[in-house]
Design a protein around this motif. Structure first.
Motif, PDB file in Angstrom:
ATOM      1  N   GLN A 534       0.863  -1.214  -0.042  1.00  0.00           N
ATOM      2  CA  GLN A 534       0.119   0.063  -0.094  1.00  0.00           C
ATOM      3  C   GLN A 534       0.964   1.082   0.021  1.00  0.00           C
ATOM      4  N   GLU A 548       3.883   0.150   2.433  1.00  0.00           N
ATOM      5  CA  GLU A 548       3.762  -0.570   3.268  1.00  0.00           C
ATOM      6  C   GLU A 548       3.466  -2.037   2.983  1.00  0.00           C
ATOM      7  N   ARG A 552      -1.094 -11.410   2.824  1.00  0.00           N
ATOM      8  CA  ARG A 552      -2.086 -12.081   2.397  1.00  0.00           C
ATOM      9  C   ARG A 552      -1.949 -13.444   2.384  1.00  0.00           C
ATOM     10  N   ASN A 607       5.524  -4.839   8.809  1.00  0.00           N
ATOM     11  CA  ASN A 607       4.948  -4.826  10.223  1.00  0.00           C
ATOM     12  C   ASN A 607       5.730  -6.008  10.942  1.00  0.00           C
ATOM     13  N   ASP A 669       2.979   2.255  14.863  1.00  0.00           N
ATOM     14  CA  ASP A 669       1.840   2.029  14.357  1.00  0.00           C
ATOM     15  C   ASP A 669       0.785   2.463  15.209  1.00  0.00           C
ATOM     16  N   GLU A 729      -9.880   7.818   3.700  1.00  0.00           N
ATOM     17  CA  GLU A 729     -10.711   7.097   2.809  1.00  0.00           C
ATOM     18  C   GLU A 729     -11.519   8.230   1.977  1.00  0.00           C
ATOM     19  N   PHE A 748      -7.411   4.192   1.368  1.00  0.00           N
ATOM     20  CA  PHE A 748      -8.187   4.195   0.160  1.00  0.00           C
ATOM     21  C   PHE A 748      -8.131   5.237  -0.930  1.00  0.00           C
TER      22      PHE A 748
HETATM   23  N1  LIG Z   1     -10.936   0.187   6.179  1.00  0.00           N
HETATM   24  C1  LIG Z   1      -9.653   0.851   5.558  1.00  0.00           C
HETATM   25  N2  LIG Z   1      -8.591   0.097   5.837  1.00  0.00           N
HETATM   26  C2  LIG Z   1      -7.514   0.185   5.110  1.00  0.00           C
HETATM   27  C3  LIG Z   1      -7.502   1.833   4.378  1.00  0.00           C
HETATM   28  N3  LIG Z   1      -6.105   1.683   3.888  1.00  0.00           N
HETATM   29  C4  LIG Z   1      -5.531   0.677   4.314  1.00  0.00           C
HETATM   30  N4  LIG Z   1      -6.280  -0.055   5.083  1.00  0.00           N
HETATM   31  C5  LIG Z   1      -6.008  -1.320   5.728  1.00  0.00           C
HETATM   32  O1  LIG Z   1      -5.455  -1.023   7.109  1.00  0.00           O
HETATM   33  C6  LIG Z   1      -4.364  -1.819   7.325  1.00  0.00           C
HETATM   34  C7  LIG Z   1      -3.258  -1.266   7.855  1.00  0.00           C
HETATM   35  O2  LIG Z   1      -2.194  -2.024   8.226  1.00  0.00           O
HETATM   36  P1  LIG Z   1      -1.926  -1.970   9.723  1.00  0.00           P
HETATM   37  O3  LIG Z   1      -2.695  -0.660  10.445  1.00  0.00           O
HETATM   38  O4  LIG Z   1      -0.468  -2.096   9.787  1.00  0.00           O
HETATM   39  O5  LIG Z   1      -2.778  -3.232  10.265  1.00  0.00           O
HETATM   40  C8  LIG Z   1      -2.154  -4.458   9.649  1.00  0.00           C
HETATM   41  C9  LIG Z   1      -1.063  -5.103  10.403  1.00  0.00           C
HETATM   42  O6  LIG Z   1      -1.183  -4.778  11.841  1.00  0.00           O
HETATM   43  C10 LIG Z   1      -1.200  -6.587  10.142  1.00  0.00           C
HETATM   44  N5  LIG Z   1      -0.162  -6.938   9.256  1.00  0.00           N
HETATM   45  C11 LIG Z   1      -0.402  -6.702   7.908  1.00  0.00           C
HETATM   46  N6  LIG Z   1       0.810  -7.591   7.517  1.00  0.00           N
HETATM   47  C12 LIG Z   1       1.366  -7.890   8.441  1.00  0.00           C
HETATM   48  C13 LIG Z   1       2.721  -8.573   8.272  1.00  0.00           C
HETATM   49  O7  LIG Z   1       3.374  -8.867   7.321  1.00  0.00           O
HETATM   50  N7  LIG Z   1       3.155  -8.897   9.709  1.00  0.00           N
HETATM   51  C14 LIG Z   1       2.497  -8.514  10.735  1.00  0.00           C
HETATM   52  N8  LIG Z   1       3.017  -8.972  11.760  1.00  0.00           N
HETATM   53  N9  LIG Z   1       1.297  -8.032  10.877  1.00  0.00           N
HETATM   54  C15 LIG Z   1       0.736  -7.595   9.574  1.00  0.00           C
HETATM   55  O8  LIG Z   1      -2.653  -6.814  10.004  1.00  0.00           O
HETATM   56  C16 LIG Z   1      -3.205  -5.525  10.034  1.00  0.00           C
HETATM   57  C17 LIG Z   1      -4.372  -5.638   8.905  1.00  0.00           C
HETATM   58  O9  LIG Z   1      -3.838  -5.502   7.751  1.00  0.00           O
HETATM   59  P2  LIG Z   1      -4.728  -5.365   6.474  1.00  0.00           P
HETATM   60  O10 LIG Z   1      -5.701  -6.297   6.480  1.00  0.00           O
HETATM   61  O11 LIG Z   1      -3.743  -5.667   5.189  1.00  0.00           O
HETATM   62  O12 LIG Z   1      -5.430  -3.975   6.545  1.00  0.00           O
HETATM   63  C18 LIG Z   1      -4.494  -2.682   6.166  1.00  0.00           C
HETATM   64  C19 LIG Z   1      -4.833  -2.214   5.219  1.00  0.00           C
HETATM   65  O13 LIG Z   1      -5.281  -3.076   4.032  1.00  0.00           O
HETATM   66  C20 LIG Z   1      -8.551   2.533   4.369  1.00  0.00           C
HETATM   67  O14 LIG Z   1      -8.414   3.664   3.612  1.00  0.00           O
HETATM   68  N10 LIG Z   1      -9.673   1.930   5.052  1.00  0.00           N
END
Ligand SMILES: Nc1nc2c(ncn2[C@@H]2O[C@@H]3COP(=O)(O)O[C@H]4[C@@H](O)[C@H](n5cnc6c(=O)[nH]c(N)nc65)O[C@@H]4COP(=O)(O)O[C@H]3[C@H]2O)c(=O)[nH]1
Length: 775
Positions: A534, A548, A552, A607, A669, A729, A748
């Motif tokens: 992203q 970032e 998935r 992350n 974060d 958003e 987004f």
């Molecule tokens: N509603 C909304 N959501 C938005 C928007 N822009 C971005 N997002 C989502 O917000 C999350 C941002 O990542 P995060 O706070 O680090 O929060 C992340 C992070 O804490 C964790 N994560 C993701 N990838 C990794 C990773 O490789 N390792 C670890 N340890 N944690 C991860 O999972 C969380 C969720 O990841 P994602 O599902 O990819 O969800 C991401 C992203 O898709 C927006 O405008 N609106």
């Protein structure tokens, strides 16, 4: 739970009984009383015996003395009378002088020193004398006149003369014509009749005397005091008749006020009685001394006995009290142990073990009365965050307050327990309609949702509740609890701060979760993970400053799975460490590849999960990844959450310093969701802070969130940090943040996370074009 074990109760009961009747204080007092009674009964008996023996002996002795005295007096009187008769006889034959001389010469007269004898004419003139017989008192004359006319031995009253008090005995001397022609008289010192007083027998206040028929003593002696003419009154008439005549009665002698064992013998031949008395007080003195001695000994023995009894009583009382105290302590200890075994020490609520009992009991009752009851499984939302950031003491305070609020939200008849951690359960007995549970759950949510003040800060905590019903959702403890737990998880998934009833569909979801967990283990080997990227954009220019990497999972059957669905599971089973290693390496490789393909160098953020952050191999892994891929460390940024850094500030600072020394950038974060203070934040060598999307979401609606966002931006500026807003958003959010001079944004409104190829296309397409985010 205040039951005590039966053994202890039995001990107590028997102890009470024993102490009441047999325990020493009462027993000892009783024995002491018995001992005292025995001592005094024996003493009284002995002294009575001694006194009565002494009394009997004295009475008997008085009789003996009287016998002797009587015999002496009779002998003396007979001798006197004999002498008088002899003189009378001779006088009738010759002249009184010749008769007296002849009798004297023949030594037939008593010693003249004691007795003086005279022959007197009827007119009372001395005709002849023997010894020192003198007429000195007018009363003598009267007496001789009486004797002249009496044809018997006549005894005078005591007559005081210069030579002492005398008693006169006289007999008339008859003439031939039977007419008295004179009197023969004998004078004897009154003392003569009491000279036999023996102090050793009679003592100092004994009595010896001669009393005439006129009830006057002729002579009376008590000790050394001799008196004559003492009136006796009607004493003789008052003498009691004793059954045993050999014993003398004890009489009070009015003439000298002494109480004596008294014997009075009337002399048959003479108009006299002998009186003998032995003083009661004097004669019984040894016995009385013995009595006093006995009483003293008894008193001493009593004091000793009472003393010993008191000491023994005291000791036994102490012993008994100690025993009772020990017993009470045992009971209290047992109760305490039992209480602790069944209660949670922090909240005082029933614990899991006790709840299990209560649940079983409720199930029995519900079955018996065909009732339905509800079980509410409660779990605090984000409790771990509070514990980690504010410390365990604050966490404990929070749990106690939650317990208080829950207690106030349910009825007395409901059961409330803490299972451990932040898990509570409420059992509502007798719920005929499942819908009746909803108001209670609402009440609980409202009570817990009110603000708390902890460590000087005010904040809100929410609760997620799962509800199961007995017997509909399970008719055994395990199923009921498992289903309630599942319903609670469902409530969490649905955004927390709500309650959910259990349904069979949840069971299916949970099965899916299980499948997910087992296939996650093979995901790495099967290369099922993907990274999406992203972009982060500059607020001012709209240009992409970095990306970032977001994980998935491309599941072969379930399709694309988002990190929130599997990362918590991977965190739990530890798989997050190798997965995180893969993410790091893949992101670094991708960054190098993009540069090789001609794209400008971009910041690559990854992350780190909590477990990964504290993993010992983290720094080595990063070094190795950078080295292996050839990526420039300055392009790599690690994102750690605020909660993670607050957990152990010192260690975090050390790790961050290491990262900084390697040239790697650090971002915090979800900033704003933890409780880090400005001063703590200052200690961390970080480059960026990311405003949590939850604040950004409500920016245009919530004054509170606007205030927080502005505060975070101010903090960032203050500490010269790069501030990035997450989850932007809308254009309103974007404009507002831009106005607040936020540095970068993500969301987004800019771009969603994209696969690597899509991202390079995006960047390529943007090159030379407008860098403004899309509307
Ligand atoms: N509603 C909304 N959501 C938005 C928007 N822009 C971005 N997002 C989502 O917000 C999350 C941002 O990542 P995060 O706070 O680090 O929060 C992340 C992070 O804490 C964790 N994560 C993701 N990838 C990794 C990773 O490789 N390792 C670890 N340890 N944690 C991860 O999972 C969380 C969720 O990841 P994602 O599902 O990819 O969800 C991401 C992203 O898709 C927006 O405008 N609106």
């Amino acid at each position: 739970m205040t039951e005590t074990d039966p053994d202890t109760q039995a001990d107590l009961a028997s102890n009470k009984k024993t102490s009441k009747w047999l325990e020493a204080p009462v027993l000892i007092s009783s024995l002491a009383l018995l001992g005292l009674s025995l001592i005094w009964a024996a003493t009284v008996h002995l002294t009575d015996d001694v006194l009565s023996t002494a009394s009997r002996n004295t009475a008997s002795m008085a009789t003996d003395v009287a016998d002797t005295y009587e015999a002496q007096v009779i002998r003396a009187l007979r001798e006197i009378d004999q002498t008088l008769k002899l003189v009378r006889y001779d006088t009738q034959r010759q002249t009184p002088e010749a008769a007296m001389r002849e009798l004297g010469e023949r030594d037939l007269l008593p010693p003249s020193l004691l007795f003086s004898i005279a022959v007197l004419s009827p007119e009372g003139n001395l005709l002849a004398t023997h010894g020192n017989f003198r007429l000195q008192h007018p009363e003598e004359h009267t007496f001789f006149q009486e004797a002249l006319n009496a044809n018997q031995l006549t005894l005078s009253r005591p007559i005081d003369t210069e030579a002492g008090t005398f008693l006169y005995f006289a007999r008339g001397v008859g003439s031939n014509q039977n007419q008295a022609s004179g009197v023969v008289a004998l004078a004897v010192h009154a003392d003569y009749f009491v000279s036999g007083y023996d102090n050793t027998t009679l003592g100092d206040v004994g009595a010896l005397g001669l009393v005439a028929s006129d009830n006057h003593f002729r002579v009376y002696r008590s000790g050394d005091a001799i008196s004559t003419g003492l009136p006796m009154g009607n004493f003789i008439g008052e003498l009691p008749k004793l059954e045993d005549p050999s014993l003398a009665p004890l009489m009070y002698h009015p003439w000298d006020g002494v109480e004596r064992y008294t014997v009075i013998r009337e002399l048959f031949e003479f108009p006299l009685s002998v009186v003998v008395g032995l003083s009661h007080r004097e004669q019984l003195e040894p016995a009385l001394t013995t009595k006093r001695e006995y009483f003293w000994r008894a008193a001493l023995a009593s004091v000793g006995l009472v003393g010993v009894a008191a000491i023994l009583g005291f000791l036994s009382w102490r012993l008994q009290r100690t025993r009772q105290q020990a017993m009470q302590e045992r009971v209290l200890h047992a109760q305490k142990v039992e209480y602790l075994a069944f209660h949670d020490s922090l909240t005082d609520l029933p614990n899991r073990a006790y709840f299990s009992r209560l649940l079983t009991q409720s199930m029995h009752e519900a079955r018996r009365y065909e009732r339905q009851f509800a079980l509410l499984f409660l779990d605090l939302d984000r409790f771990k965050h509070i514990n980690d950031s504010l410390g365990h003491d604050a966490g404990d305070d929070l749990l106690q307050e939650i317990a208080r609020r829950l207690s106030r939200s349910v009825r007395e008849s409901d059961v409330l327990a803490r299972l451990g951690g932040d898990e509570f359960v409420v059992l509502l007995p007798n719920i005929p309609d499942p819908q009746q549970v909803a108001p209670v759950a609402d009440k609980i949510l409202a009570a817990c949702g009110k603000p708390f003040t902890l460590a000087g800060q005010e904040f809100r905590v929410t609760v997620s509740i799962g509800i199961t019903l007995f017997p509909k959702d399970g008719d055994d403890e395990q199923t009921l609890m498992k289903n309630a737990d599942m319903a609670m998880y469902h409530a969490k998934e649905l955004g927390k701060n709500n309650f959910q009833y259990f349904s069979e569909s949840l069971n299916t979801d949970s099965l899916e979760r299980l499948t997910l967990e087992s296939s996650l283990r093979h995901a790495l080997e099967r290369n099922e993970f993907r990274l999406f990227y992203q972009p982060k954009r500059s607020m001012k220019s709209g240009q992409i400053t970095g990306v970032e990497a977001l994980l998935r999972w491309q599941h072969p059957e379930l399709g694309m799975i988002l990190p929130m669905q599997f990362i918590p599971v991977a965190e739990e089973n530890g798989l997050i460490v190798p997965i995180g290693r893969w993410v790091l390496r893949t992101a670094c490789q991708q960054s190098v590849e993009w540069q090789k393909s001609g794209l400008p160098p971009l910041n690559m953020a990854i992350n780190l999960s909590a477990r990964q952050f504290i993993d010992e191999s983290l720094l080595d892994d990063i070094k190795q990844a950078l080295q292996d891929t050839g990526m420039s460390p300055e392009l790599l940024e690690v994102e750690i959450t605020e909660t993670m850094v607050m957990r152990d500030v010192e260690t975090t600072v050390d790790i961050l310093k290491e990262l900084k020394s390697m040239g790697v950038r650090v971002a915090i974060d979800d900033f704003g969701t933890g409780y880090s203070s400005l001063s703590t934040l200052k200690q961390f060598p970080v480059d960026s802070i990311k405003i949590d999307s939850s604040f950004v979401q409500d920016l245009t609606r919530s004054v509170e969130d606007r205030g927080l966002t502005e505060a975070i931006i101010a903090v960032g500026r203050n500490l010269s940090l790069n501030v990035i807003a997450e989850g932007v958003e809308t254009s309103e959010q974007y404009e507002y943040l831009k106005e607040q001079a936020c540095d970068e944004f993500q969301g987004f409104y800019g771009n969603a996370a994209l696969p690597a190829d899509k991202l390079s296309q995006l960047i390529t397409s943007l090159e030379g074009n407008s860098a403004e985010p899309r509307e």
